[in-house]
Design a protein around this motif. Structure first.
Motif, PDB file in Angstrom:
ATOM      1  N   ASN A 180      11.348  48.760  -1.675  1.00  0.00           N
ATOM      2  CA  ASN A 180      11.836  48.209  -1.025  1.00  0.00           C
ATOM      3  C   ASN A 180      12.764  46.747  -2.218  1.00  0.00           C
ATOM      4  O   ASN A 180      12.509  45.805  -1.853  1.00  0.00           O
ATOM      5  CB  ASN A 180      10.556  47.148  -1.081  1.00  0.00           C
ATOM      6  N   LEU A 181      13.472  47.628  -2.792  1.00  0.00           N
ATOM      7  CA  LEU A 181      14.686  46.819  -3.861  1.00  0.00           C
ATOM      8  C   LEU A 181      16.268  46.914  -3.081  1.00  0.00           C
ATOM      9  O   LEU A 181      15.962  48.210  -2.889  1.00  0.00           O
ATOM     10  CB  LEU A 181      14.721  47.296  -4.988  1.00  0.00           C
ATOM     11  N   PHE A 182      16.736  45.602  -3.668  1.00  0.00           N
ATOM     12  CA  PHE A 182      17.705  45.601  -2.853  1.00  0.00           C
ATOM     13  C   PHE A 182      18.948  46.006  -3.580  1.00  0.00           C
ATOM     14  O   PHE A 182      18.369  46.387  -5.170  1.00  0.00           O
ATOM     15  CB  PHE A 182      18.499  44.572  -2.417  1.00  0.00           C
ATOM     16  N   SER A 183      19.621  47.187  -3.563  1.00  0.00           N
ATOM     17  CA  SER A 183      20.850  48.124  -4.026  1.00  0.00           C
ATOM     18  C   SER A 183      22.038  47.404  -3.753  1.00  0.00           C
ATOM     19  O   SER A 183      22.015  47.514  -3.356  1.00  0.00           O
ATOM     20  CB  SER A 183      20.157  49.087  -4.206  1.00  0.00           C
ATOM     21  N   PHE A 184      22.524  48.268  -4.679  1.00  0.00           N
ATOM     22  CA  PHE A 184      24.104  47.578  -4.576  1.00  0.00           C
ATOM     23  C   PHE A 184      25.599  48.454  -5.674  1.00  0.00           C
ATOM     24  O   PHE A 184      25.089  49.041  -5.807  1.00  0.00           O
ATOM     25  CB  PHE A 184      24.286  46.423  -4.879  1.00  0.00           C
ATOM     26  N   ASP A 185      26.627  49.016  -5.504  1.00  0.00           N
ATOM     27  CA  ASP A 185      27.271  49.044  -6.665  1.00  0.00           C
ATOM     28  C   ASP A 185      27.529  48.571  -7.409  1.00  0.00           C
ATOM     29  O   ASP A 185      28.174  47.651  -8.048  1.00  0.00           O
ATOM     30  CB  ASP A 185      28.976  50.299  -5.913  1.00  0.00           C
ATOM     31  N   TYR A 186      26.848  48.799  -9.042  1.00  0.00           N
ATOM     32  CA  TYR A 186      27.547  48.351 -10.101  1.00  0.00           C
ATOM     33  C   TYR A 186      28.161  48.686 -11.401  1.00  0.00           C
ATOM     34  O   TYR A 186      27.416  49.688 -11.475  1.00  0.00           O
ATOM     35  CB  TYR A 186      26.257  47.623 -10.606  1.00  0.00           C
ATOM     36  N   PHE A 187      29.359  48.601 -10.262  1.00  0.00           N
ATOM     37  CA  PHE A 187      30.849  49.940 -11.552  1.00  0.00           C
ATOM     38  C   PHE A 187      30.646  50.770 -11.497  1.00  0.00           C
ATOM     39  O   PHE A 187      30.115  51.774 -12.963  1.00  0.00           O
ATOM     40  CB  PHE A 187      31.154  48.916 -13.226  1.00  0.00           C
ATOM     41  N   ARG A 188      29.926  51.819  -9.753  1.00  0.00           N
ATOM     42  CA  ARG A 188      29.868  53.230 -10.138  1.00  0.00           C
ATOM     43  C   ARG A 188      29.021  53.467 -11.007  1.00  0.00           C
ATOM     44  O   ARG A 188      28.473  54.453 -10.592  1.00  0.00           O
ATOM     45  CB  ARG A 188      31.099  54.139 -10.521  1.00  0.00           C
ATOM     46  N   LYS A 190      24.341  53.040  -9.757  1.00  0.00           N
ATOM     47  CA  LYS A 190      23.199  52.048  -8.205  1.00  0.00           C
ATOM     48  C   LYS A 190      23.072  51.146  -9.847  1.00  0.00           C
ATOM     49  O   LYS A 190      21.988  51.458 -10.617  1.00  0.00           O
ATOM     50  CB  LYS A 190      22.514  53.016  -8.199  1.00  0.00           C
ATOM     51  N   GLY A 191      22.636  49.200  -8.840  1.00  0.00           N
ATOM     52  CA  GLY A 191      22.327  48.445  -9.661  1.00  0.00           C
ATOM     53  C   GLY A 191      21.027  48.253  -8.468  1.00  0.00           C
ATOM     54  O   GLY A 191      21.262  48.441  -7.320  1.00  0.00           O
ATOM     55  N   TYR A 192      19.718  47.504  -8.947  1.00  0.00           N
ATOM     56  CA  TYR A 192      19.053  47.008  -8.426  1.00  0.00           C
ATOM     57  C   TYR A 192      18.422  45.101  -8.870  1.00  0.00           C
ATOM     58  O   TYR A 192      18.972  45.274 -10.346  1.00  0.00           O
ATOM     59  CB  TYR A 192      17.797  47.874  -8.821  1.00  0.00           C
ATOM     60  N   LEU A 193      18.384  44.599  -7.673  1.00  0.00           N
ATOM     61  CA  LEU A 193      17.808  43.475  -7.884  1.00  0.00           C
ATOM     62  C   LEU A 193      16.175  42.966  -8.427  1.00  0.00           C
ATOM     63  O   LEU A 193      15.771  44.021  -7.479  1.00  0.00           O
ATOM     64  CB  LEU A 193      18.294  42.231  -6.789  1.00  0.00           C
ATOM     65  N   ALA A 194      15.996  42.584  -9.282  1.00  0.00           N
ATOM     66  CA  ALA A 194      14.312  43.255  -9.607  1.00  0.00           C
ATOM     67  C   ALA A 194      14.054  42.246  -8.656  1.00  0.00           C
ATOM     68  O   ALA A 194      13.872  41.009  -7.823  1.00  0.00           O
ATOM     69  CB  ALA A 194      14.237  42.358 -11.668  1.00  0.00           C
ATOM     70  N   GLN A 195      12.669  42.758  -8.660  1.00  0.00           N
ATOM     71  CA  GLN A 195      11.346  41.820  -7.706  1.00  0.00           C
ATOM     72  C   GLN A 195      10.048  41.314  -9.341  1.00  0.00           C
ATOM     73  O   GLN A 195      10.037  40.696  -7.966  1.00  0.00           O
ATOM     74  CB  GLN A 195      10.851  43.546  -6.866  1.00  0.00           C
ATOM     75  N   SER A 196      10.912  41.392  -9.796  1.00  0.00           N
ATOM     76  CA  SER A 196       9.878  40.676 -11.590  1.00  0.00           C
ATOM     77  C   SER A 196      10.248  41.099 -12.213  1.00  0.00           C
ATOM     78  O   SER A 196      10.749  42.008 -12.476  1.00  0.00           O
ATOM     79  CB  SER A 196       8.306  41.513 -10.667  1.00  0.00           C
ATOM     80  N   PRO A 197      10.205  40.126 -13.462  1.00  0.00           N
ATOM     81  CA  PRO A 197      10.264  40.285 -15.131  1.00  0.00           C
ATOM     82  C   PRO A 197       8.994  41.505 -15.596  1.00  0.00           C
ATOM     83  O   PRO A 197       9.069  41.521 -16.439  1.00  0.00           O
ATOM     84  CB  PRO A 197      10.486  38.653 -15.017  1.00  0.00           C
ATOM     85  N   GLN A 198       8.521  41.950 -14.734  1.00  0.00           N
ATOM     86  CA  GLN A 198       6.536  42.616 -14.861  1.00  0.00           C
ATOM     87  C   GLN A 198       7.633  43.635 -16.496  1.00  0.00           C
ATOM     88  O   GLN A 198       6.763  43.197 -17.320  1.00  0.00           O
ATOM     89  CB  GLN A 198       6.414  43.663 -14.431  1.00  0.00           C
ATOM     90  N   LEU A 199       8.481  44.669 -16.558  1.00  0.00           N
ATOM     91  CA  LEU A 199       8.498  45.296 -17.420  1.00  0.00           C
ATOM     92  C   LEU A 199       8.626  44.606 -19.364  1.00  0.00           C
ATOM     93  O   LEU A 199       8.704  44.573 -20.077  1.00  0.00           O
ATOM     94  CB  LEU A 199       8.964  46.458 -16.785  1.00  0.00           C
ATOM     95  N   TYR A 200      10.181  43.676 -18.830  1.00  0.00           N
ATOM     96  CA  TYR A 200      10.588  42.919 -20.100  1.00  0.00           C
ATOM     97  C   TYR A 200       9.412  41.664 -20.060  1.00  0.00           C
ATOM     98  O   TYR A 200       9.704  41.470 -21.334  1.00  0.00           O
ATOM     99  CB  TYR A 200      12.262  42.008 -18.821  1.00  0.00           C
TER     100      TYR A 200
END
Lengths: 441, 441
Positions: A180-188, A190-200
């Protein structure tokens, strides 16, 4: 409100907001600015009801100025200079006798919605014209309240020695086992949009001790309910050397302060049962109930619900509990299996966890707990949940650098705003909501 | 700093942060918590230098406790109970005579970087282990300062009657003529990540009068410099009934307040030439120069630069100007053609615009101006820039609802933090920076 920087515009400047005019101003020349909410014409006299972000002022026009005013469409933006005088109108302390009216911006004669609220529109139509919808005081008040709530939350964390942090919204791996994450091309890559800052936020307590963040997050969940959005604001905190009961204490203090602030903010268009005197007193004076998951299950079984120990609580079950514990209540000590890998087990009962949710009726507002800070146990929990060490390697290594025990929680700001402003659709609390069918305006 | 919520952990609780201990505490039992920055062993006595987020405390160990301490790796997290006593150490007001030491989390014996800063690592290595890097006081101070700067900015806007708003980061059309947007699949439509809240903040002044927002934005630009990131924080404001000179006044007041705050915050590890007494006095007492674009061009031509009126200013040109006007200066009244479609022309010279940039040397910190609020002119500006009305239709209709004249600006928070903390790489001011080559941790 004081206008520290006066609104300067050509020859004249705004001197007052509508709500600032009092009987002490009688006899003085003032300048106000806003939009024409209503215009009444009784022949020799005319009345413009001018609204700005703070409220309404009645202005009286005659002669040439009245002639000019007859041609200005309602909702147009004007600046009005006039003298403050006594009024016979019941709803106003004073009124303005107009000396000059400057048309700043004419409104179209055909508007998509009626921003006075006299003619109601459905939510979708209103959201399509959100900027205009905000002229409706019932709508405006929610967002002025939201702005104040944000300030109170930050003040609360500052007083408690939390450092505000900004963690990344673009992430390189689908963490938290996130589907359930949005994903996209990040300079070749795969990048994702964070769903929470949990790990950070957990990583940051290694050195920053106590951190908080209020930021937007993203969930690619294809559901359509009154309490989910695909872009939402979360209030996150994490603190070293605290356990989950101390975090619950903090959350309860904060929520009580926000209820008091909401009452004192006197946004009269925010109609809300929790602000009724008896309920308000109960909520702010008594401790929120803290009910163990196990007792919730027993309670539900007594109520005839078909629910077993170990199961997650369905919406239907939460609704039942919500009816019994009508306002705010915590559900604590959930089975470990129902919680994410980073939640700590109870030492005296390792199948259960040091976790809590804060509910308002059936609405889940906060989820938190003591975190697992032992890297060996973290790894086995990841394995149990079918997650690979590899995708968490940047995270796991931090736990080998002297990670303190810590606890924290995440609070859904938009949901909290539902409760504080007494609305039943999360879209009412977000300026430009995003759901599976709406991505504009 | 007061610990409003005490850190409770099992039997003992933290009572003080390191920096809170003073000579007034001599003779009292206290509990501190943090990581072992250093351990010195002189046989009968040992000294643990314990650091927490606020500073360093010297602790003295002997006997059994000293034996135990010898086995604890540096950077491990511990809680120490002891009695405050006089010290002979020059850098401390007091020291702790240790009664008990609790190991909360052992650090690995091999760490990827030295967080005391004695052994320096390059930035990339430090960013790979950012959580540990933050234990270095030089790094920590930047982020404690950033947290305070955020608070001061918001207080400033609240005092000036701005309402905090949250605009969407997922948008449905590539607005602002935006190339360079990240795009992704949003429930079978194309979604983009916002690179600014420009259109939304303008729409909102229709009803909210003055708004501000501090939030992350995204730019898919394939460049690699010391002052660009692909995810960055922007401070945005927009105000009805103000023109661009009033916005410049606000920006100047705000920046001066932030410089004063930085000096007063006494983050001693933030070394910064602008805090030197003479420079500090100049910056906070005198007005920032406001230089017209035309005069910049003349100045550059006098300096022998090959630059023509009508051209944008290159990095090289801005560097030259930065050498002449060493600290903060505004460049005002740019040619309209060099500015986005939403910038207002000068009435007395319609080829020029009511616009400004705030520079710090060659670094652009703020860009702003008076906005075009006449929808007919907005449409012709869009056409001139080769943009279609269609992709801006949700935006343009708002200007037919009585849109007040308005002005605003956007400030690059991370760049401002470069200036305030005296670093020359934007990555030093962001916890987890995102550039074309970095998406983790």
């Amino acid at each position: 409100m004081a206008t520290t920087t006066p609104a300067k515009l050509g020859r004249i400047s705004r001197t007052h907001y509508a709500s600032q005019l009092t009987r002490e101003d009688i006899g003085f020349e003032v300048v106000v600015a806003g939009w024409i909410e209503d215009f009444r014409d009784i022949g020799k006299l005319g009345f413009i009801m001018l609204r700005d972000v703070t409220g309404l002022v009645q202005t009286v026009l005659k002669g040439e100025i009245l002639l000019k005013a007859r041609n200005i469409p309602r909702q147009s933006n004007v600046m009005i200079a006039g003298k403050v005088q006594e009024t016979k109108a019941k709803n106003f302390a004073v009124e303005l006798s107009v000396n000059e009216i400057t048309i700043l911006s004419e409104a179209s004669l055909t508007l998509p919605i009626d921003p006075t609220g006299r003619v109601e529109s459905n939510l979708d139509t209103r959201l399509d014209s959100r900027a205009l919808d905000l002229r409706n005081p019932k709508v405006l008040d929610i967002f002025v309240l939201r702005s104040g709530i944000l300030r109170i939350i930050r003040d609360f964390f500052s007083e408690n020695n939390f450092i505000e942090v900004n963690t990344p919204k673009i992430i390189g791996s689908a963490s938290e086992g996130g589907s359930n994450l949005f994903s996209f091309d990040y300079f070749r890559r795969k990048g994702y949009l964070a769903q929470s800052p949990q790990l950070y936020k957990e990583q940051l307590v290694l050195s920053l001790d106590r951190v908080f963040e209020i930021a937007p997050y993203f969930r690619a969940e294809n559901s359509h309910t009154l309490r989910h959005l695909n872009e939402f604001y979360s209030v996150d905190m994490e603190a070293a050397y605290l356990d989950y009961t101390a975090v619950m204490d903090l959350v309860e203090d904060l929520v009580k302060r926000l209820i008091v602030f909401t009452k004192e903010s006197k946004r009269v268009n925010v109609k809300n049962p929790i602000l009724e005197p008896k309920t308000f007193e109960d909520l702010t004076q008594k401790q929120f109930p803290r009910i163990r998951y196990e007792d919730c299950i027993n309670e539900l079984q007594n109520l005839g619900e078909e629910v077993e120990f170990g199961q997650d609580l369905s919406d239907a079950s939460l609704k039942k509990l919500g009816e019994k514990f009508s306002n705010f209540f915590f559900i604590v000590d959930w089975p470990l299996d129902l919680k994410p890998f980073y939640i700590h087990e109870k030492e005296d009962d390792p199948k259960m966890s040091k976790s809590f949710d804060l509910q308002f009726g059936y609405l889940e507002l906060v989820s938190g707990g003591t975190r697992q800070h032992d890297v060996t146990k973290l790894k086995s929990r990841l394995e149990l949940q079918g997650l690979s060490h590899e995708s968490f390697k940047d995270h796991l290594r931090v736990f080998e650098w002297g990670m303190p025990p810590h606890s924290g929680c995440g609070l859904g700001l938009d949901r909290l705003m539902m409760v504080l402003s007494g609305v039943n659709n999360i879209r009412e609390t977000v300026l430009y909501p995003r759901d599976t069918t709406r991505i504009s305006p």
